[in-house]
Design a protein around this motif. Structure first.
Motif, PDB file in Angstrom:
ATOM      1  N   SER A  70      16.109  -3.541 -15.604  1.00 18.26           N
ATOM      2  CA  SER A  70      15.071  -3.853 -16.594  1.00 18.26           C
ATOM      3  C   SER A  70      14.345  -5.156 -16.283  1.00 18.26           C
ATOM      4  CB  SER A  70      15.683  -3.927 -18.002  1.00 18.26           C
ATOM      5  OG  SER A  70      16.611  -5.004 -18.091  1.00 18.26           O
ATOM      6  N   GLN A  71      14.956  -6.026 -15.480  1.00 18.74           N
ATOM      7  CA  GLN A  71      14.331  -7.305 -15.158  1.00 18.74           C
ATOM      8  C   GLN A  71      13.258  -7.194 -14.075  1.00 18.74           C
ATOM      9  OE1 GLN A  71      17.208  -6.239 -14.136  1.00 18.74           O
ATOM     10  NE2 GLN A  71      17.851  -7.119 -12.191  1.00 18.74           N
ATOM     11  N   ILE A  72      13.211  -6.079 -13.359  1.00 17.08           N
ATOM     12  CA  ILE A  72      12.289  -5.968 -12.221  1.00 17.08           C
ATOM     13  C   ILE A  72      10.828  -5.964 -12.665  1.00 17.08           C
ATOM     14  CG2 ILE A  72      11.632  -4.544 -10.238  1.00 17.08           C
ATOM     15  CD1 ILE A  72      14.570  -3.751  -9.958  1.00 17.08           C
ATOM     16  N   PRO A  73      10.431  -5.166 -13.667  1.00 17.52           N
ATOM     17  CA  PRO A  73       9.048  -5.278 -14.145  1.00 17.52           C
ATOM     18  C   PRO A  73       8.740  -6.663 -14.714  1.00 17.52           C
ATOM     19  CG  PRO A  73      10.016  -3.218 -14.873  1.00 17.52           C
ATOM     20  CD  PRO A  73      11.131  -4.043 -14.316  1.00 17.52           C
ATOM     21  N   HIS A  74       9.731  -7.310 -15.331  1.00 19.22           N
ATOM     22  CA  HIS A  74       9.514  -8.674 -15.845  1.00 19.22           C
ATOM     23  C   HIS A  74       9.170  -9.619 -14.697  1.00 19.22           C
ATOM     24  CE1 HIS A  74      12.547  -7.538 -19.268  1.00 19.22           C
ATOM     25  NE2 HIS A  74      11.385  -6.915 -19.389  1.00 19.22           N
ATOM     26  N   ALA A  75       9.895  -9.477 -13.590  1.00 20.48           N
ATOM     27  CA  ALA A  75       9.632 -10.333 -12.430  1.00 20.48           C
ATOM     28  C   ALA A  75       8.224 -10.095 -11.890  1.00 20.48           C
ATOM     29  CB  ALA A  75      10.668 -10.070 -11.345  1.00 20.48           C
ATOM     30  N   THR A  76       7.827  -8.838 -11.828  1.00 24.69           N
ATOM     31  CA  THR A  76       6.468  -8.532 -11.369  1.00 24.69           C
ATOM     32  C   THR A  76       5.441  -9.141 -12.311  1.00 24.69           C
ATOM     33  OG1 THR A  76       7.194  -6.475 -10.317  1.00 24.69           O
ATOM     34  CG2 THR A  76       4.856  -6.670 -10.845  1.00 24.69           C
ATOM     35  N   GLY A  77       5.703  -9.067 -13.605  1.00 24.90           N
ATOM     36  CA  GLY A  77       4.799  -9.670 -14.577  1.00 24.90           C
ATOM     37  C   GLY A  77       4.693 -11.180 -14.405  1.00 24.90           C
ATOM     38  N   LEU A  78       5.818 -11.834 -14.124  1.00 26.24           N
ATOM     39  CA  LEU A  78       5.782 -13.276 -13.867  1.00 26.24           C
ATOM     40  C   LEU A  78       4.908 -13.575 -12.652  1.00 26.24           C
ATOM     41  CD1 LEU A  78       9.478 -14.443 -14.392  1.00 26.24           C
ATOM     42  CD2 LEU A  78       7.491 -15.229 -15.674  1.00 26.24           C
ATOM     43  N   GLY A  79       5.060 -12.765 -11.616  1.00 30.53           N
ATOM     44  CA  GLY A  79       4.260 -12.970 -10.411  1.00 30.53           C
ATOM     45  C   GLY A  79       2.780 -12.749 -10.659  1.00 30.53           C
ATOM     46  N   MET A  80       2.464 -11.712 -11.408  1.00 28.51           N
ATOM     47  CA  MET A  80       1.055 -11.448 -11.729  1.00 28.51           C
ATOM     48  C   MET A  80       0.475 -12.577 -12.580  1.00 28.51           C
ATOM     49  SD  MET A  80       1.405  -7.347 -12.470  1.00 28.51           S
ATOM     50  CE  MET A  80      -0.305  -7.129 -12.998  1.00 28.51           C
ATOM     51  N   ALA A  81       1.287 -13.106 -13.496  1.00 25.76           N
ATOM     52  CA  ALA A  81       0.831 -14.226 -14.319  1.00 25.76           C
ATOM     53  C   ALA A  81       0.554 -15.453 -13.464  1.00 25.76           C
ATOM     54  CB  ALA A  81       1.872 -14.547 -15.389  1.00 25.76           C
ATOM     55  N   ALA A  82       1.395 -15.683 -12.458  1.00 27.97           N
ATOM     56  CA  ALA A  82       1.169 -16.810 -11.550  1.00 27.97           C
ATOM     57  C   ALA A  82      -0.161 -16.653 -10.827  1.00 27.97           C
ATOM     58  CB  ALA A  82       2.319 -16.919 -10.555  1.00 27.97           C
ATOM     59  N   ASN A  83      -0.473 -15.426 -10.433  1.00 30.54           N
ATOM     60  CA  ASN A  83      -1.774 -15.179  -9.797  1.00 30.54           C
ATOM     61  C   ASN A  83      -2.927 -15.459 -10.754  1.00 30.54           C
ATOM     62  OD1 ASN A  83      -0.730 -14.466  -7.328  1.00 30.54           O
ATOM     63  ND2 ASN A  83      -0.828 -12.258  -7.686  1.00 30.54           N
ATOM     64  N   TYR A  84      -2.797 -15.007 -11.995  1.00 31.28           N
ATOM     65  CA  TYR A  84      -3.863 -15.219 -12.969  1.00 31.28           C
ATOM     66  C   TYR A  84      -4.096 -16.713 -13.221  1.00 31.28           C
ATOM     67  CZ  TYR A  84      -3.338 -10.244 -14.055  1.00 31.28           C
ATOM     68  OH  TYR A  84      -3.267  -8.876 -13.972  1.00 31.28           O
ATOM     69  N   ARG A  85      -3.012 -17.478 -13.206  1.00 32.13           N
ATOM     70  CA  ARG A  85      -3.108 -18.920 -13.446  1.00 32.13           C
ATOM     71  C   ARG A  85      -3.474 -19.686 -12.176  1.00 32.13           C
ATOM     72  NH1 ARG A  85       1.989 -18.168 -15.745  1.00 32.13           N
ATOM     73  NH2 ARG A  85       2.838 -19.464 -14.085  1.00 32.13           N
ATOM     74  N   GLU A  86      -3.504 -18.972 -11.054  1.00 37.08           N
ATOM     75  CA  GLU A  86      -3.787 -19.585  -9.752  1.00 37.08           C
ATOM     76  C   GLU A  86      -2.783 -20.690  -9.441  1.00 37.08           C
ATOM     77  OE1 GLU A  86      -7.862 -20.815  -9.721  1.00 37.08           O
ATOM     78  OE2 GLU A  86      -8.625 -18.761  -9.628  1.00 37.08           O
TER      79      GLU A  86
END
Length: 342
Positions: free
Chosen positions: A117-133
Protein backbone atom coordinates in the motif's frame (compact mmCIF):
# COMPACT_ATOMS: atom_id res chain seq x y z
CA UNK A 1 16.40 -2.03 -19.40
CA UNK A 2 17.34 -4.78 -16.97
CA UNK A 3 20.87 -4.37 -15.68
CA UNK A 4 22.90 -6.44 -13.26
CA UNK A 5 25.32 -4.79 -10.85
CA UNK A 6 28.69 -6.51 -11.00
CA UNK A 7 31.26 -6.72 -8.24
CA UNK A 8 32.16 -3.37 -6.73
CA UNK A 9 35.71 -2.08 -6.77
CA UNK A 10 37.18 -2.49 -3.24
CA UNK A 11 39.52 0.42 -3.94
CA UNK A 12 36.51 2.75 -4.09
CA UNK A 13 35.34 1.84 -0.60
CA UNK A 14 35.65 4.71 1.85
CA UNK A 15 36.89 3.50 5.24
CA UNK A 16 34.69 5.84 7.27
CA UNK A 17 31.63 4.85 5.27
CA UNK A 18 32.48 1.20 5.85
CA UNK A 19 32.74 1.73 9.60
CA UNK A 20 29.45 3.64 9.61
CA UNK A 21 27.74 0.83 7.73
CA UNK A 22 29.04 -1.81 10.13
CA UNK A 23 28.12 0.29 13.16
CA UNK A 24 24.54 0.72 11.95
CA UNK A 25 24.24 -2.95 11.03
CA UNK A 26 25.38 -4.08 14.48
CA UNK A 27 23.11 -1.55 16.16
CA UNK A 28 20.16 -2.76 14.09
CA UNK A 29 20.94 -6.41 14.87
CA UNK A 30 20.91 -5.72 18.60
CA UNK A 31 17.60 -3.87 18.28
CA UNK A 32 16.13 -6.82 16.39
CA UNK A 33 17.31 -9.35 19.00
CA UNK A 34 16.01 -7.33 21.94
CA UNK A 35 12.70 -6.50 20.27
CA UNK A 36 12.17 -10.17 19.42
CA UNK A 37 12.84 -11.10 23.07
CA UNK A 38 10.40 -8.46 24.32
CA UNK A 39 7.67 -9.87 22.10
CA UNK A 40 8.28 -13.35 23.51
CA UNK A 41 7.79 -11.85 26.98
CA UNK A 42 4.40 -10.45 25.96
CA UNK A 43 5.64 -6.84 25.87
CA UNK A 44 4.14 -6.42 22.38
CA UNK A 45 1.68 -8.50 20.43
CA UNK A 46 3.77 -9.21 17.33
CA UNK A 47 7.08 -8.40 15.68
CA UNK A 48 8.58 -8.96 12.18
CA UNK A 49 12.29 -9.84 12.55
CA UNK A 50 14.75 -8.63 9.91
CA UNK A 51 17.86 -10.59 10.91
CA UNK A 52 19.91 -11.22 7.78
CA UNK A 53 18.70 -8.10 5.97
CA UNK A 54 20.79 -5.52 7.83
CA UNK A 55 23.27 -4.98 4.99
CA UNK A 56 20.46 -4.40 2.51
CA UNK A 57 18.57 -1.89 4.63
CA UNK A 58 21.52 -0.02 6.12
CA UNK A 59 23.31 0.20 2.78
CA UNK A 60 20.21 1.70 1.20
CA UNK A 61 19.37 4.16 3.97
CA UNK A 62 22.88 5.61 4.14
CA UNK A 63 22.66 6.60 0.47
CA UNK A 64 19.77 9.01 1.07
CA UNK A 65 20.31 12.76 1.10
CA UNK A 66 19.05 14.73 4.10
CA UNK A 67 15.79 15.78 2.41
CA UNK A 68 15.05 12.48 0.67
CA UNK A 69 12.05 10.47 1.80
CA UNK A 70 12.16 6.94 3.15
CA UNK A 71 8.90 5.02 2.65
CA UNK A 72 9.20 1.86 4.76
CA UNK A 73 7.34 -1.38 4.99
CA UNK A 74 6.80 -3.24 8.26
CA UNK A 75 10.21 -4.98 8.09
CA UNK A 76 12.21 -1.80 7.41
CA UNK A 77 13.26 -1.18 11.01
CA UNK A 78 16.99 -1.24 10.21
CA UNK A 79 16.49 1.36 7.48
CA UNK A 80 14.42 3.53 9.82
CA UNK A 81 16.99 3.35 12.61
CA UNK A 82 19.78 4.21 10.20
CA UNK A 83 17.75 7.12 8.87
CA UNK A 84 17.43 8.53 12.38
CA UNK A 85 14.07 7.31 13.65
CA UNK A 86 14.45 6.84 17.45
CA UNK A 87 14.32 3.28 18.76
CA UNK A 88 11.56 4.32 21.16
CA UNK A 89 9.32 5.38 18.30
CA UNK A 90 9.54 1.97 16.64
CA UNK A 91 8.94 0.18 19.94
CA UNK A 92 5.99 2.45 20.66
CA UNK A 93 4.48 1.62 17.26
CA UNK A 94 4.80 -2.09 17.99
CA UNK A 95 2.80 -1.52 21.17
CA UNK A 96 -0.06 -0.11 19.11
CA UNK A 97 0.53 3.59 19.67
CA UNK A 98 1.36 6.47 17.29
CA UNK A 99 4.70 5.75 15.67
CA UNK A 100 6.33 9.15 15.88
CA UNK A 101 5.76 9.96 19.54
CA UNK A 102 9.10 11.73 19.93
CA UNK A 103 8.14 14.39 17.39
CA UNK A 104 11.21 13.77 15.23
CA UNK A 105 11.40 15.55 11.89
CA UNK A 106 13.10 12.83 9.85
CA UNK A 107 11.46 12.56 6.39
CA UNK A 108 10.10 9.04 6.92
CA UNK A 109 6.54 7.84 6.40
CA UNK A 110 4.93 5.50 8.98
CA UNK A 111 5.48 1.81 8.40
CA UNK A 112 3.04 0.27 5.95
CA UNK A 113 1.66 -2.99 7.27
CA UNK A 114 -0.76 -3.75 4.38
CA UNK A 115 1.29 -5.30 1.60
CA UNK A 116 2.36 -2.78 -1.09
CA UNK A 117 0.00 0.00 0.00
CA UNK A 118 2.97 2.34 0.46
CA UNK A 119 4.10 2.10 -3.18
CA UNK A 120 1.51 4.51 -4.65
CA UNK A 121 2.22 6.84 -1.71
CA UNK A 122 5.90 6.86 -2.65
CA UNK A 123 5.04 7.66 -6.26
CA UNK A 124 2.82 10.48 -5.06
CA UNK A 125 5.67 11.90 -2.97
CA UNK A 126 7.91 11.81 -6.02
CA UNK A 127 5.32 13.49 -8.22
CA UNK A 128 4.84 16.16 -5.56
CA UNK A 129 8.59 16.80 -5.54
CA UNK A 130 8.42 17.35 -9.29
CA UNK A 131 5.50 19.76 -8.94
CA UNK A 132 7.42 21.74 -6.31
CA UNK A 133 10.58 21.60 -8.44
CA UNK A 134 12.54 20.30 -5.44
CA UNK A 135 15.54 17.99 -5.58
CA UNK A 136 14.01 15.41 -3.22
CA UNK A 137 14.02 11.75 -4.15
CA UNK A 138 12.13 8.83 -2.58
CA UNK A 139 13.30 5.38 -1.49
CA UNK A 140 10.34 2.99 -1.29
CA UNK A 141 10.97 -0.33 0.50
CA UNK A 142 8.98 -3.52 0.02
CA UNK A 143 9.42 -7.28 -0.18
CA UNK A 144 9.18 -9.69 -3.08
CA UNK A 145 5.62 -10.61 -2.12
CA UNK A 146 4.52 -7.01 -2.74
CA UNK A 147 5.25 -7.39 -6.44
CA UNK A 148 2.15 -9.58 -6.73
CA UNK A 149 -0.12 -6.76 -5.54
CA UNK A 150 -1.94 -4.29 -7.77
CA UNK A 151 -0.46 -1.33 -5.87
CA UNK A 152 2.99 -2.35 -7.12
CA UNK A 153 1.94 -2.21 -10.75
CA UNK A 154 -0.05 1.00 -10.39
CA UNK A 155 2.72 2.77 -8.49
CA UNK A 156 5.47 1.83 -10.94
CA UNK A 157 3.30 2.62 -13.93
CA UNK A 158 2.54 6.13 -12.66
CA UNK A 159 6.19 6.65 -11.75
CA UNK A 160 7.27 5.71 -15.24
CA UNK A 161 4.68 7.88 -16.98
CA UNK A 162 5.29 10.95 -14.81
CA UNK A 163 9.04 10.41 -14.32
CA UNK A 164 8.70 10.48 -10.55
CA UNK A 165 12.05 10.56 -8.68
CA UNK A 166 11.52 7.25 -6.90
CA UNK A 167 13.77 4.26 -6.28
CA UNK A 168 11.60 1.19 -5.74
CA UNK A 169 13.74 -0.95 -3.45
CA UNK A 170 12.59 -4.57 -3.44
CA UNK A 171 14.24 -6.68 -0.75
CA UNK A 172 13.92 -10.11 -2.25
CA UNK A 173 14.44 -12.37 0.77
CA UNK A 174 13.09 -15.39 -1.06
CA UNK A 175 9.84 -15.82 0.84
CA UNK A 176 6.52 -13.99 1.07
CA UNK A 177 5.63 -15.57 4.40
CA UNK A 178 5.79 -19.21 3.22
CA UNK A 179 5.36 -18.58 -0.52
CA UNK A 180 8.63 -18.91 -2.45
CA UNK A 181 9.62 -16.51 -5.20
CA UNK A 182 8.95 -19.18 -7.81
CA UNK A 183 5.26 -19.05 -6.87
CA UNK A 184 5.19 -15.24 -6.95
CA UNK A 185 6.25 -14.67 -10.53
CA UNK A 186 7.22 -16.39 -13.76
CA UNK A 187 9.63 -13.54 -14.56
CA UNK A 188 13.28 -14.47 -14.59
CA UNK A 189 13.93 -11.73 -12.01
CA UNK A 190 11.92 -9.09 -10.21
CA UNK A 191 14.19 -6.41 -11.66
CA UNK A 192 13.09 -7.48 -15.15
CA UNK A 193 9.57 -6.26 -14.36
CA UNK A 194 10.85 -2.69 -14.72
CA UNK A 195 10.79 -3.01 -18.51
CA UNK A 196 6.99 -3.14 -18.54
CA UNK A 197 6.85 0.35 -17.01
CA UNK A 198 9.55 1.93 -19.14
CA UNK A 199 12.00 2.32 -16.26
CA UNK A 200 15.39 0.84 -15.43
CA UNK A 201 15.75 -2.24 -13.27
CA UNK A 202 18.78 -3.97 -11.83
CA UNK A 203 19.92 -6.30 -9.07
CA UNK A 204 22.47 -6.04 -6.29
CA UNK A 205 24.01 -8.35 -3.70
CA UNK A 206 21.87 -7.38 -0.73
CA UNK A 207 24.31 -8.89 1.77
CA UNK A 208 27.07 -6.49 0.73
CA UNK A 209 26.32 -3.09 2.34
CA UNK A 210 28.90 -1.24 0.25
CA UNK A 211 27.45 -2.62 -2.96
CA UNK A 212 23.92 -1.73 -1.87
CA UNK A 213 25.00 1.77 -0.88
CA UNK A 214 26.65 2.30 -4.25
CA UNK A 215 23.69 0.88 -6.16
CA UNK A 216 21.11 3.00 -4.31
CA UNK A 217 23.29 6.10 -4.63
CA UNK A 218 23.43 5.57 -8.39
CA UNK A 219 19.70 4.83 -8.57
CA UNK A 220 18.82 7.97 -6.63
CA UNK A 221 20.91 10.05 -9.04
CA UNK A 222 19.02 8.50 -11.95
CA UNK A 223 15.68 9.12 -10.23
CA UNK A 224 16.49 12.78 -9.63
CA UNK A 225 17.22 13.08 -13.33
CA UNK A 226 13.72 11.83 -14.16
CA UNK A 227 14.43 8.12 -14.49
CA UNK A 228 12.79 6.07 -11.69
CA UNK A 229 14.45 2.76 -10.87
CA UNK A 230 13.42 -0.69 -9.67
CA UNK A 231 16.29 -2.12 -7.63
CA UNK A 232 16.14 -5.76 -6.53
CA UNK A 233 18.27 -6.44 -3.46
CA UNK A 234 19.00 -10.16 -3.11
CA UNK A 235 19.07 -11.00 0.58
CA UNK A 236 17.79 -13.69 2.94
CA UNK A 237 15.45 -13.62 5.92
CA UNK A 238 17.19 -15.74 8.54
CA UNK A 239 14.26 -15.85 10.94
CA UNK A 240 10.48 -16.14 10.73
CA UNK A 241 8.23 -13.87 8.74
CA UNK A 242 6.80 -12.67 12.05
CA UNK A 243 6.80 -14.03 15.57
CA UNK A 244 3.65 -16.03 14.69
CA UNK A 245 5.43 -17.87 11.85
CA UNK A 246 7.34 -21.17 11.87
CA UNK A 247 9.85 -21.13 8.96
CA UNK A 248 11.03 -24.67 9.73
CA UNK A 249 7.88 -25.88 7.99
CA UNK A 250 8.86 -24.47 4.60
CA UNK A 251 12.33 -22.86 4.51
CA UNK A 252 15.21 -24.68 2.83
CA UNK A 253 18.49 -22.77 2.89
CA UNK A 254 19.97 -25.23 0.41
CA UNK A 255 17.94 -23.65 -2.38
CA UNK A 256 19.92 -20.40 -2.00
CA UNK A 257 23.61 -19.77 -2.78
CA UNK A 258 26.01 -19.40 0.14
CA UNK A 259 26.73 -15.72 -0.53
CA UNK A 260 23.04 -14.97 -0.07
CA UNK A 261 22.44 -16.94 3.13
CA UNK A 262 25.68 -16.23 4.97
CA UNK A 263 25.34 -13.79 7.86
CA UNK A 264 25.98 -10.31 6.41
CA UNK A 265 27.54 -8.92 9.60
CA UNK A 266 30.00 -11.77 9.97
CA UNK A 267 30.92 -11.49 6.30
CA UNK A 268 31.45 -7.72 6.49
CA UNK A 269 33.48 -7.93 9.72
CA UNK A 270 35.84 -10.44 8.14
CA UNK A 271 36.25 -8.20 5.10
CA UNK A 272 36.94 -5.06 7.12
CA UNK A 273 39.26 -6.72 9.62
CA UNK A 274 41.29 -8.23 6.79
CA UNK A 275 41.67 -4.77 5.29
CA UNK A 276 42.60 -3.14 8.59
CA UNK A 277 39.50 -0.94 8.52
CA UNK A 278 38.24 -2.09 11.94
CA UNK A 279 40.00 -3.75 14.84
CA UNK A 280 38.95 -6.54 17.14
CA UNK A 281 36.53 -5.22 19.73
CA UNK A 282 34.77 -2.81 17.36
CA UNK A 283 31.60 -4.88 17.18
CA UNK A 284 31.41 -5.51 20.92
CA UNK A 285 31.82 -1.81 21.69
CA UNK A 286 29.01 -0.94 19.30
CA UNK A 287 26.77 -3.61 20.82
CA UNK A 288 27.37 -2.30 24.34
CA UNK A 289 26.44 1.24 23.32
CA UNK A 290 23.40 -0.01 21.39
CA UNK A 291 22.26 -2.05 24.40
CA UNK A 292 22.25 1.10 26.53
CA UNK A 293 20.32 2.94 23.82
CA UNK A 294 17.78 0.14 23.59
CA UNK A 295 17.17 0.03 27.33
CA UNK A 296 16.59 3.78 27.38
CA UNK A 297 14.25 3.42 24.40
CA UNK A 298 12.27 0.67 26.10
CA UNK A 299 11.85 2.78 29.20
CA UNK A 300 10.82 5.78 27.09
CA UNK A 301 8.27 3.69 25.19
CA UNK A 302 6.75 2.45 28.43
CA UNK A 303 6.71 5.90 30.01
CA UNK A 304 4.98 7.38 26.99
CA UNK A 305 1.94 5.11 27.22
CA UNK A 306 -1.14 7.31 26.59
CA UNK A 307 -4.32 7.19 28.60
CA UNK A 308 -6.50 4.32 27.26
CA UNK A 309 -9.35 6.80 27.24
CA UNK A 310 -7.59 8.67 24.41
CA UNK A 311 -8.88 6.14 21.89
CA UNK A 312 -12.33 7.71 22.15
CA UNK A 313 -11.27 11.35 21.79
CA UNK A 314 -10.98 11.65 18.01
CA UNK A 315 -13.80 9.46 16.69
CA UNK A 316 -16.60 12.04 16.59
CA UNK A 317 -16.81 15.70 17.53
CA UNK A 318 -19.63 14.78 19.90
CA UNK A 319 -19.58 11.25 21.39
CA UNK A 320 -22.44 9.04 20.27
CA UNK A 321 -24.46 6.95 22.74
CA UNK A 322 -22.67 3.80 21.55
CA UNK A 323 -19.28 5.44 22.05
CA UNK A 324 -20.23 6.52 25.58
CA UNK A 325 -21.25 2.95 26.41
CA UNK A 326 -17.96 1.60 25.05
CA UNK A 327 -15.98 4.14 27.05
CA UNK A 328 -17.87 3.23 30.21
CA UNK A 329 -17.27 -0.47 29.58
CA UNK A 330 -13.53 0.11 29.17
CA UNK A 331 -13.37 2.17 32.35
CA UNK A 332 -15.14 -0.60 34.26
CA UNK A 333 -12.82 -3.25 32.80
CA UNK A 334 -9.72 -1.28 33.80
CA UNK A 335 -11.14 -0.65 37.25
CA UNK A 336 -11.65 -4.36 37.77
CA UNK A 337 -8.57 -5.76 36.08
CA UNK A 338 -6.07 -2.91 35.82
CA UNK A 339 -3.88 -1.84 32.91
CA UNK A 340 -2.31 -5.00 31.34
CA UNK A 341 0.91 -3.09 30.59
CA UNK A 342 1.51 -1.95 34.18
Amino acid sequence: MHRVIGERDPERADDELARTLLREMVRARLFDERAFALQRQGWMSGYPPFRGQEASQVGAATALADDDWLVPTYRSNAAQLTRGVPMADILRFRRGYPEFGSGHDVPVLPQAVPIASQIPHATGLGMAANYRESDEAVLCCFGDGATSEGDFHEGLNFAGVFEAPVVFFCENNGWAISTPETRQTASETIAAKAEAYGIDGYRVDGNDPLAVHEAVDRALADARAGAPVLLESLTYRQGPHTTSDDPDRYDDRATFPEWRTRDPIERFVEYLEAGGVVEAGFVEAVREAAAEDFEAAREAAEAAEPDPDDVFEYVYEEPTPALRRQRAALEEHLRRHGDPYE
